[in-house]
Design an enzyme around this catalytic site. Structure first.
Site, PDB file in Angstrom:
ATOM      1  N   HIS A 186       0.916  -1.049   0.359  1.00 16.24           N
ATOM      2  CA  HIS A 186       0.189  -0.055  -0.457  1.00 16.24           C
ATOM      3  C   HIS A 186       1.510   1.005  -0.127  1.00 16.24           C
ATOM      4  CE1 HIS A 186      -2.860   2.313   0.650  1.00 16.24           C
ATOM      5  NE2 HIS A 186      -2.820   3.058   1.749  1.00 16.24           N
ATOM      6  N   CYS A 187       0.627   2.379  -1.130  1.00 14.41           N
ATOM      7  CA  CYS A 187       1.349   2.691  -1.488  1.00 14.41           C
ATOM      8  C   CYS A 187       0.778   4.532  -0.930  1.00 14.41           C
ATOM      9  CB  CYS A 187       1.987   3.853  -2.649  1.00 14.41           C
ATOM     10  SG  CYS A 187       3.638   4.931  -3.074  1.00 14.41           S
TER      11      CYS A 187
END
Length: 337
Positions: free
Chosen positions: A167-168
């Protein structure tokens, strides 16, 4: 005032984004990353406490929308730097550079936007086999559905994602099956943008390495801005290049960022002589040795007859590694689920 602010904010963002990479371990950058991360974790813990005790979950609801502040921040910083470049540096350059500058900028905006807005693959399908090493058939504890191999439930986005990488927070999205190609292209475009941008700023300054600092600080405001942009590009280029190289290495190995932690656990097991292999009619199974017996990698007790000790990586096989070119094609040209 704007230029120092941009440089400072860009430095903080890069340290938070890249400071935990293996190449920076035991360096000043990793130390700064650790301190900034602890500061952020402390702030998040405080907000969670306030949310649960005083705001009845309203802050959590608001945080989902606040996540868009980070990609918006990137757009503002990048656009501001481009505006300074177009106003001060670009007029000093031959016009033929526009044929390269404009497509480069548009590619950067496009890949970033797609990585932010596109669904990463939130309806996972069983397109990868279970290797019985890092993936075994299981049910997602949150979604209560079968968890396909190479998928993972993202607690931030509250969904299972096909070929989950990570997850960025800078995208406010998951890097997964459909978004990885845009994420990878975005990194490559940033490496190119910083390289070409530094080159153009250097041409505009029309100086020498010995006279650089004097030209930037003692001449005029245009050179000061061009010099600041040159420094910004040269400072950020190695960081983004290392991040891109890290992901190309993962593609070469046939793993995702999420899977590296799983393989690290497998490495720990066989280095401590705890991992065994059992050959069956349906192939081989891997089990863990304990003081009281054996369990599967998922923790279920099993009876094992003459298990073989796993002594090295040669005794394991990554079924997801099809070679660098095939791995790259798989990430860049995903088939429809």
């Amino acid at each position: 005032m704007l230029v120092p602010l941009l440089l400072s904010l860009a430095a903080v963002v890069c340290i938070l984004l890249l400071g935990d990479l293996p190449v920076f371990r035991n360096t000043f950058i990793s130390l700064l990353h650790s301190k900034l991360s602890r500061l952020l974790d402390g702030s998040v813990s405080t907000l969670k406490y306030l949310d649960s005790h005083h705001f009845n979950g309203k802050l959590r609801f608001m945080a989902r929308f606040a996540g868009w502040a980070i990609p918006a921040f990137y757009i503002v910083v990048y656009s501001s730097a481009l505006w300074l470049f177009a106003k001060n540096t670009l007029p000093l350059l031959p016009k033929n550079h526009l044929s390269i500058v404009i497509p480069s900028v548009l590619l950067n905006y496009y890949t970033f936007s797609m990585a932010v807005l596109l669904d990463p693959g939130s309806k996972p399908a069983c397109i990868y086999p279970f290797d019985e090493i890092i993936y075994t058939p299981s049910t997602c504890r949150t979604c209560k559905t079968l968890k396909p191999a190479r998928s993972k439930h993202c607690s931030t986005c509250d969904r299972c994602v096909q070929l989950f990488d990570h997850h960025c927070v800078w995208l406010n999205n998951d890097v997964g099956y459909y978004t990885y190609r845009y994420f990878l292209t975005f990194l490559a475009s940033k490496v190119w943008t910083f390289t070409y941008g530094a080159y153009l700023c250097w041409i505009a300054l029309a100086t020498t390495p010995r006279m650089f600092w004097h030209t930037v600080t003692k001449t005029n405001s245009v050179n000061k801005i061009s010099g600041a942009l040159f420094l910004l590009c040269t400072l950020l280029l190695p960081l983004v290049a290392v991040f891109l190289a890290e992901h190309l290495r993962y593609i070469y190995l046939g793993v995702t960022t999420n899977e590296t932690a799983k393989w690290d656990y497998i490495r720990y097991l066989f280095e401590n002589r705890l991992l065994y292999r059992v050959d069956t009619e349906n192939g081989c199974k891997y089990i863990i040795a304990h003081e009281t017996g054996y369990t599967t990698l998922g923790g279920t007790p099993v009876n094992a007859h003459e298990p073989k000790l796993v002594r090295s990586w040669k005794d394991l096989q990554n079924v997801y590694d099809k070679g660098f070119v095939s791995n790259l094609v798989e990430r860049v040209f995903p088939k429809a689920l």
